[in-house]
Design a protein around this motif. Structure first.
Motif, PDB file in Angstrom:
ATOM      1  N   TYR A  37      -2.487   1.533  -1.106  1.00 44.83           N
ATOM      2  CA  TYR A  37      -1.355   0.717  -1.543  1.00 44.83           C
ATOM      3  C   TYR A  37      -0.371   0.543  -0.392  1.00 44.83           C
ATOM      4  O   TYR A  37       0.050   1.530   0.228  1.00 44.83           O
ATOM      5  CB  TYR A  37      -0.651   1.372  -2.732  1.00 44.83           C
ATOM      6  N   LEU A  38      -0.020  -0.695  -0.114  1.00 46.34           N
ATOM      7  CA  LEU A  38       0.933  -1.004   0.945  1.00 46.34           C
ATOM      8  C   LEU A  38       2.337  -1.016   0.368  1.00 46.34           C
ATOM      9  O   LEU A  38       2.638  -1.782  -0.559  1.00 46.34           O
ATOM     10  CB  LEU A  38       0.608  -2.367   1.562  1.00 46.34           C
ATOM     11  N   LEU A  39       3.195  -0.157   0.884  1.00 45.95           N
ATOM     12  CA  LEU A  39       4.599  -0.149   0.478  1.00 45.95           C
ATOM     13  C   LEU A  39       5.330  -1.170   1.343  1.00 45.95           C
ATOM     14  O   LEU A  39       5.782  -0.865   2.440  1.00 45.95           O
ATOM     15  CB  LEU A  39       5.190   1.256   0.663  1.00 45.95           C
ATOM     16  N   ASP A  40       5.400  -2.400   0.846  1.00 41.18           N
ATOM     17  CA  ASP A  40       5.927  -3.491   1.671  1.00 41.18           C
ATOM     18  C   ASP A  40       7.373  -3.837   1.363  1.00 41.18           C
ATOM     19  O   ASP A  40       8.007  -4.615   2.089  1.00 41.18           O
ATOM     20  CB  ASP A  40       5.056  -4.735   1.526  1.00 41.18           C
ATOM     21  N   GLY A  41       7.935  -3.296   0.281  1.00 42.87           N
ATOM     22  CA  GLY A  41       9.340  -3.538  -0.022  1.00 42.87           C
ATOM     23  C   GLY A  41       9.658  -4.948  -0.469  1.00 42.87           C
ATOM     24  O   GLY A  41      10.823  -5.384  -0.375  1.00 42.87           O
TER      25      GLY A  41
END
Length: 289
Positions: free
Chosen positions: A184-188
């Motif tokens: 999972y990419l924590l991209d904000g």
């Protein structure tokens, strides 16, 4: 016990121990000693080969400050501390330090003046070759193997890397998903970075990527992840990076920089190596179709 004996007894006996002591005590040091600490960690060949005067000049401090730094860590003088760096160099194949090679490269590039597009490409290519060579020699086999084990053992992998680090983070998320790893990419997006990070549990792994100037949001995510007891791999540019201290494993990467423009070649090479190594490991275990 004499003062000399006390100093010798309290000083680090190996370079790796000294590096750990410097990182652990860094925040306690004065600004000048912090300046020396960064130089000592990033220029081991200079510490082994150069005179105190040269080190002080490159570090932009007085020679007495180097001596004071050595005494702070239990050595009688700078030369005693330098012996650790000389011993390490004797066990390795001799080669110019990365910092020295970059200095030589920058002098040659700066003398070229205005450049045609092909010259610019050559500068970037040559600088990235240096960064990749440094990656090969500086990243330890044991750390790579441990990182693959951490990825394999995690219920899910969360990745955070903002601004300049974002390409590395997005690649890791993309590539891990293609080898059947929950990533999972924590991209904000929409300012939801903090909310995204609350999904992490103690069974998960966070891979945090950050380089100077370090993103405050990434530092905060690393701190909150540490509180949640999840494991952390940091990809950064210094042992003194604010995401390094809280991490279980740190990869210190020196990416190329040409005329103040920074590359990500070495960082992406490391990221790709981790993903492909994980895929090979899973295939060996019969877990990848």
């Amino acid at each position: 016990m004499t003062l000399r004996e006390l100093a010798v007894a309290s000083s680090a006996k190996t370079l790796e121990t000294l590096r750990g002591d410097i990182v652990r005590r860094y925040e306690e040091l004065s600004p000048r000693l912090q300046q020396v600490a960064k130089y000592v960690l990033e220029n081991p060949n200079d510490m082994a080969l150069q005179t105190l005067a040269v080190i002080a000049e490159r570090c932009e401090v007085q020679p007495s400050t180097i001596v004071r730094f050595a005494k702070t860590f239990g050595y009688e003088g700078a030369s005693d501390m330098q012996e650790l760096f000389k011993d390490e160099m004797l066990t390795q194949a001799p080669s110019p330090s990365y910092a020295e090679r970059i200095r030589q490269f920058s002098r040659r590039a700066g003398a070229a003046g205005a450049l045609a597009p092909q010259d610019v490409m050559h500068e970037f290519a040559d600088s990235n070759i240096l960064a990749l060579e440094h990656l090969k020699s500086s990243v330890r086999k044991a750390d790579l193997e441990r990182a693959v084990e951490m990825i394999a053992g995690a219920s899910a992998v969360y990745i955070v890397g903002l601004r300049r680090s974002f390409p590395v983070a997005s690649y890791l998320a993309y590539a891990l998903r293609h080898v059947d790893k929950r990533a999972y990419l924590l991209d904000g997006v929409a300012g939801m970075l903090a909310e995204q990070s609350t999904m992490l549990t103690s069974k998960d792994l966070l891979i945090a990527i950050s380089f100077q100037p370090y993103a405050a949001e990434t530092v905060e995510i690393v701190g909150s992840t540490r509180e949640q007891k999840a494991r952390i791999i940091a990809i950064t540019d210094s042992r003194l990076s604010p995401i390094a201290a809280a991490s279980d494993l740190v990869f210190e990467i020196k990416d190329a920089e040409v005329r103040q423009f920074r590359s990500l070649t070495a960082s992406l090479c490391l990221a790709q190596s981790l993903v492909i190594s994980y895929a090979f490991d899973m295939e060996k275990r019969g877990r990848v179709r």
